[in-house]
Design a protein around this motif. Structure first.
Motif, PDB file in Angstrom:
ATOM      1  N   ARG A  67     112.580 -18.025 -33.343  1.00 44.97           N
ATOM      2  CA  ARG A  67     111.295 -18.714 -33.401  1.00 44.97           C
ATOM      3  C   ARG A  67     110.265 -18.015 -32.504  1.00 44.97           C
ATOM      4  NH1 ARG A  67     108.430 -22.052 -36.744  1.00 44.97           N
ATOM      5  NH2 ARG A  67     107.294 -23.686 -35.642  1.00 44.97           N
ATOM      6  N   ALA A  68     110.758 -17.474 -31.379  1.00 47.01           N
ATOM      7  CA  ALA A  68     109.860 -16.809 -30.430  1.00 47.01           C
ATOM      8  C   ALA A  68     109.894 -15.307 -30.544  1.00 47.01           C
ATOM      9  CB  ALA A  68     110.235 -17.209 -29.003  1.00 47.01           C
ATOM     10  N   PHE A  69     111.022 -14.749 -31.001  1.00 47.06           N
ATOM     11  CA  PHE A  69     111.180 -13.301 -30.925  1.00 47.06           C
ATOM     12  C   PHE A  69     112.091 -12.815 -32.033  1.00 47.06           C
ATOM     13  CE2 PHE A  69     112.971  -9.355 -29.215  1.00 47.06           C
ATOM     14  CZ  PHE A  69     111.824  -8.712 -28.793  1.00 47.06           C
ATOM     15  N   LYS A  70     111.610 -11.865 -32.826  1.00 45.82           N
ATOM     16  CA  LYS A  70     112.404 -11.267 -33.896  1.00 45.82           C
ATOM     17  C   LYS A  70     112.991  -9.963 -33.371  1.00 45.82           C
ATOM     18  CE  LYS A  70     110.977 -14.191 -37.191  1.00 45.82           C
ATOM     19  NZ  LYS A  70     111.859 -15.120 -37.900  1.00 45.82           N
ATOM     20  N   ALA A  71     114.250 -10.018 -32.980  1.00 47.54           N
ATOM     21  CA  ALA A  71     114.859  -8.887 -32.279  1.00 47.54           C
ATOM     22  C   ALA A  71     114.960  -7.637 -33.160  1.00 47.54           C
ATOM     23  CB  ALA A  71     116.234  -9.283 -31.759  1.00 47.54           C
ATOM     24  N   PHE A  72     115.307  -7.802 -34.427  1.00 47.32           N
ATOM     25  CA  PHE A  72     115.413  -6.635 -35.297  1.00 47.32           C
ATOM     26  C   PHE A  72     114.057  -5.965 -35.485  1.00 47.32           C
ATOM     27  CE2 PHE A  72     119.421  -8.634 -36.995  1.00 47.32           C
ATOM     28  CZ  PHE A  72     120.262  -7.592 -36.623  1.00 47.32           C
ATOM     29  N   ASP A  73     112.996  -6.750 -35.476  1.00 48.00           N
ATOM     30  CA  ASP A  73     111.661  -6.182 -35.631  1.00 48.00           C
ATOM     31  C   ASP A  73     111.238  -5.365 -34.410  1.00 48.00           C
ATOM     32  OD1 ASP A  73     111.508  -7.411 -38.067  1.00 48.00           O
ATOM     33  OD2 ASP A  73     110.115  -8.987 -37.443  1.00 48.00           O
ATOM     34  N   HIS A  74     111.949  -5.563 -33.289  1.00 44.15           N
ATOM     35  CA  HIS A  74     111.604  -4.866 -32.047  1.00 44.15           C
ATOM     36  C   HIS A  74     112.666  -3.836 -31.668  1.00 44.15           C
ATOM     37  CE1 HIS A  74     108.929  -8.366 -31.830  1.00 44.15           C
ATOM     38  NE2 HIS A  74     108.193  -7.652 -31.012  1.00 44.15           N
ATOM     39  N   GLY A  75     113.398  -3.350 -32.656  1.00 42.28           N
ATOM     40  CA  GLY A  75     114.279  -2.216 -32.415  1.00 42.28           C
ATOM     41  C   GLY A  75     115.725  -2.516 -32.127  1.00 42.28           C
ATOM     42  N   ALA A  76     116.123  -3.787 -32.155  1.00 38.86           N
ATOM     43  CA  ALA A  76     117.528  -4.106 -31.885  1.00 38.86           C
ATOM     44  C   ALA A  76     118.420  -3.546 -32.984  1.00 38.86           C
ATOM     45  CB  ALA A  76     117.726  -5.615 -31.784  1.00 38.86           C
TER      46      ALA A  76
ATOM     47  N   VAL B 274     122.006   5.592 -28.680  1.00 39.29           N
ATOM     48  CA  VAL B 274     122.956   4.546 -28.305  1.00 39.29           C
ATOM     49  C   VAL B 274     122.550   3.226 -28.949  1.00 39.29           C
ATOM     50  CG1 VAL B 274     123.383   5.721 -26.109  1.00 39.29           C
ATOM     51  CG2 VAL B 274     121.743   3.822 -26.192  1.00 39.29           C
ATOM     52  N   LEU B 275     123.490   2.313 -29.032  1.00 46.79           N
ATOM     53  CA  LEU B 275     123.224   1.004 -29.618  1.00 46.79           C
ATOM     54  C   LEU B 275     122.394   0.157 -28.670  1.00 46.79           C
ATOM     55  CD1 LEU B 275     126.743   0.162 -31.116  1.00 46.79           C
ATOM     56  CD2 LEU B 275     124.659   0.709 -32.408  1.00 46.79           C
ATOM     57  N   PHE B 276     121.382  -0.510 -29.214  1.00 42.22           N
ATOM     58  CA  PHE B 276     120.554  -1.432 -28.429  1.00 42.22           C
ATOM     59  C   PHE B 276     120.889  -2.848 -28.884  1.00 42.22           C
ATOM     60  CE2 PHE B 276     116.055  -3.122 -27.553  1.00 42.22           C
ATOM     61  CZ  PHE B 276     116.390  -3.432 -26.235  1.00 42.22           C
ATOM     62  N   VAL B 277     121.466  -3.628 -27.980  1.00 41.72           N
ATOM     63  CA  VAL B 277     121.966  -4.971 -28.290  1.00 41.72           C
ATOM     64  C   VAL B 277     121.113  -5.999 -27.570  1.00 41.72           C
ATOM     65  CG1 VAL B 277     123.971  -6.500 -28.287  1.00 41.72           C
ATOM     66  CG2 VAL B 277     124.290  -4.010 -28.477  1.00 41.72           C
ATOM     67  N   ILE B 278     120.621  -6.991 -28.291  1.00 43.89           N
ATOM     68  CA  ILE B 278     119.795  -8.051 -27.705  1.00 43.89           C
ATOM     69  C   ILE B 278     120.488  -9.391 -27.886  1.00 43.89           C
ATOM     70  CG2 ILE B 278     117.677  -9.385 -28.004  1.00 43.89           C
ATOM     71  CD1 ILE B 278     116.178  -6.862 -28.517  1.00 43.89           C
ATOM     72  N   ASP B 279     120.691 -10.083 -26.774  1.00 45.12           N
ATOM     73  CA  ASP B 279     121.106 -11.480 -26.804  1.00 45.12           C
ATOM     74  C   ASP B 279     119.833 -12.315 -26.886  1.00 45.12           C
ATOM     75  OD1 ASP B 279     121.868 -14.115 -26.207  1.00 45.12           O
ATOM     76  OD2 ASP B 279     123.511 -13.477 -24.912  1.00 45.12           O
ATOM     77  N   ASN B 280     119.614 -12.931 -28.036  1.00 44.06           N
ATOM     78  CA  ASN B 280     118.362 -13.638 -28.316  1.00 44.06           C
ATOM     79  C   ASN B 280     118.505 -15.155 -28.160  1.00 44.06           C
ATOM     80  OD1 ASN B 280     115.634 -13.463 -29.007  1.00 44.06           O
ATOM     81  ND2 ASN B 280     116.003 -13.663 -31.200  1.00 44.06           N
ATOM     82  N   THR B 281     119.503 -15.592 -27.393  1.00 47.13           N
ATOM     83  CA  THR B 281     119.803 -17.023 -27.285  1.00 47.13           C
ATOM     84  C   THR B 281     118.633 -17.813 -26.715  1.00 47.13           C
ATOM     85  OG1 THR B 281     122.178 -16.633 -27.065  1.00 47.13           O
ATOM     86  CG2 THR B 281     121.326 -18.717 -26.221  1.00 47.13           C
ATOM     87  N   PHE B 282     118.078 -17.383 -25.590  1.00 48.85           N
ATOM     88  CA  PHE B 282     116.998 -18.143 -24.952  1.00 48.85           C
ATOM     89  C   PHE B 282     115.742 -18.162 -25.815  1.00 48.85           C
ATOM     90  CE2 PHE B 282     117.315 -18.778 -20.093  1.00 48.85           C
ATOM     91  CZ  PHE B 282     118.548 -19.384 -20.233  1.00 48.85           C
ATOM     92  N   THR B 283     115.354 -17.006 -26.305  1.00 46.75           N
ATOM     93  CA  THR B 283     114.094 -16.920 -27.025  1.00 46.75           C
ATOM     94  C   THR B 283     114.203 -17.457 -28.447  1.00 46.75           C
ATOM     95  OG1 THR B 283     114.739 -14.584 -27.052  1.00 46.75           O
ATOM     96  CG2 THR B 283     112.794 -15.136 -25.859  1.00 46.75           C
TER      97      THR B 283
END
Length: 386
Positions: A180-189, A168-177
């Motif tokens: 600068r704090a979190f690379k969502a694609f690097d963590h499987g998004a 299934v698709l894993f979707v991350i809303d990275n607005t808060f982080t």
């Protein structure tokens, strides 16, 4: 009648030119076909794309490590809507974090079921609970890395593995982080969402969203849907957002450092029942935050004071010089009250389940001098609880 061509210049503008044109003229039907077929790059109609949008998208693509040109939308909720409405259909099922932004919660609780898309809201820190909510028709998991406004931290690594296992698709809303704090694609998004209205633009004068997908076909589907649905971003807002991005790193680092100071200060004030900040050891997800964010805990602080609505009103009045407003990411510190803004559609009982009482506030820390900011909060808390 064609406009007069711009004067030629051997030099170039330092600031990206604003391109408000809605229509772009091509020389021939063959040229227009080539543009629509992708054989020739060019703009046609601004609903389908324009230079200022692409400049901003490319900048965020670099920050996030997006493999394809991201899609800008007219708001952060436009980006959320593009994902949920552009990729799901009747009969599908989506799992969302149970502490998403209020409007995201409303869309999942009310709008998607009306369209035949089933939803489940689950604690994103509990992978076993998310696994239990999975169905054969589940197509997507949507979470925020750090939730709005309770600042809980999702088990991103566990959810990423679960999504991959289930296909299934894993979707991350990275607005808060932010990247600068979190690379969502690097963590499987598979898909990353931003509300550019917030910290990335940073001046409370832009309304924009961003979404990008790892898979090109999915990215193209998102782009086509936003064009069809008319989610076109304003060139002027894009132009302002580019300006905001130029100072983003400096603003983020300063605001985050001050947030840590403020969180510590609030924790020592009489009448403050609890302080929620991922860097604090009493945060329920502190260990996970350390592992995921590696010291980048963002500029958001939430806290709860004694008393009900009367105390909340007194606190807001007492916070002189700060804006009480349902927003975040401004250069100045803003204070919001979820019970009367982002989560007002929830019942008091439901808000209590999520940890949001009438005395609960969310703070978006800005660029003020830390000691002066702490003094403002000291006086405001004293005004509220004595």
């Amino acid at each position: 009648m064609r406009p007069t061509p711009l004067p030629e210049s051997a030099s170039r503008p330092v600031v990206t030119p604003l391109s408000p044109s809605v229509v772009y003229a091509s020389d021939t039907p063959d040229m227009l076909d080539a543009q629509y077929d992708g054989d020739l790059h060019g703009y046609t109609y601004s609903r389908e794309g324009h230079p200022n949008a692409d400049v901003v998208a490319q900048a965020i693509d670099r920050m996030e490590g997006a493999p394809h040109l991201g899609v800008l939308t007219s708001s952060g909720m436009g980006a959320v809507s593009a994902v949920l409405l552009g990729l799901l259909k009747a009969g599908d099922h989506v799992i969302g974090g149970n502490q998403l932004y209020g409007r995201s919660l409303r869309m999942m609780a009310e709008d998607l079921p009306r369209l035949g898309i089933e939803t489940s809201m689950v604690d994103p820190g509990d992978v076993d609970a998310v696994r239990a909510a999975m169905r054969p028709e589940t197509k997507m998991i949507l979470v925020e890395v750090v939730s709005n406004p309770t600042l809980r931290v999702a088990d991103v690594l566990g959810l990423s593995a679960l999504a991959k296992e289930a296909g299934v698709l894993f979707v991350i809303d990275n607005t808060f982080t932010t990247p600068r704090a979190f690379k969502a694609f690097d963590h499987g998004a598979d898909i990353v969402i931003h509300s550019l209205t917030k910290l990335l633009s940073g001046h409370s004068d832009v309304m924009l969203g961003y979404v990008a997908a790892r898979d090109k076909a999915t990215n193209d589907r998102l782009r086509v849907f936003t064009v069809t649905a008319g989610m076109t971003p304003s060139p002027f807002d894009c132009w302002l957002a580019e300006r905001g991005l130029l100072s983003f790193d400096l603003r983020y680092d300063r605001a985050q450092a001050t947030a840590a100071v403020l969180a510590e200060h609030l924790g020592g004030l009489k009448g403050v029942k609890r302080v929620i900040y991922p860097a604090r050891h009493d945060h329920p997800d502190h260990a996970r935050a350390e592992a995921l964010l590696k010291g980048q805990y963002c500029n958001m602080v939430s806290f709860e004071i004694d008393g009900g609505r009367a105390a909340a009103n007194a606190f807001a009045r007492g916070a002189e010089g700060l804006n009480f407003a349902p927003t975040l990411g401004d250069v100045g510190t803003t204070i919001s009250h979820p019970a009367s803004s982002s989560h007002r559609a929830l019942t008091a009982e439901k808000r209590a389940e999520l940890g949001m009482s009438e005395g609960f506030f969310r703070v978006s820390v800005g660029l003020e001098e830390p000691t002066a900011l702490c003094d403002v909060f000291s006086r405001a808390v004293e005004a509220a609880v004595g």
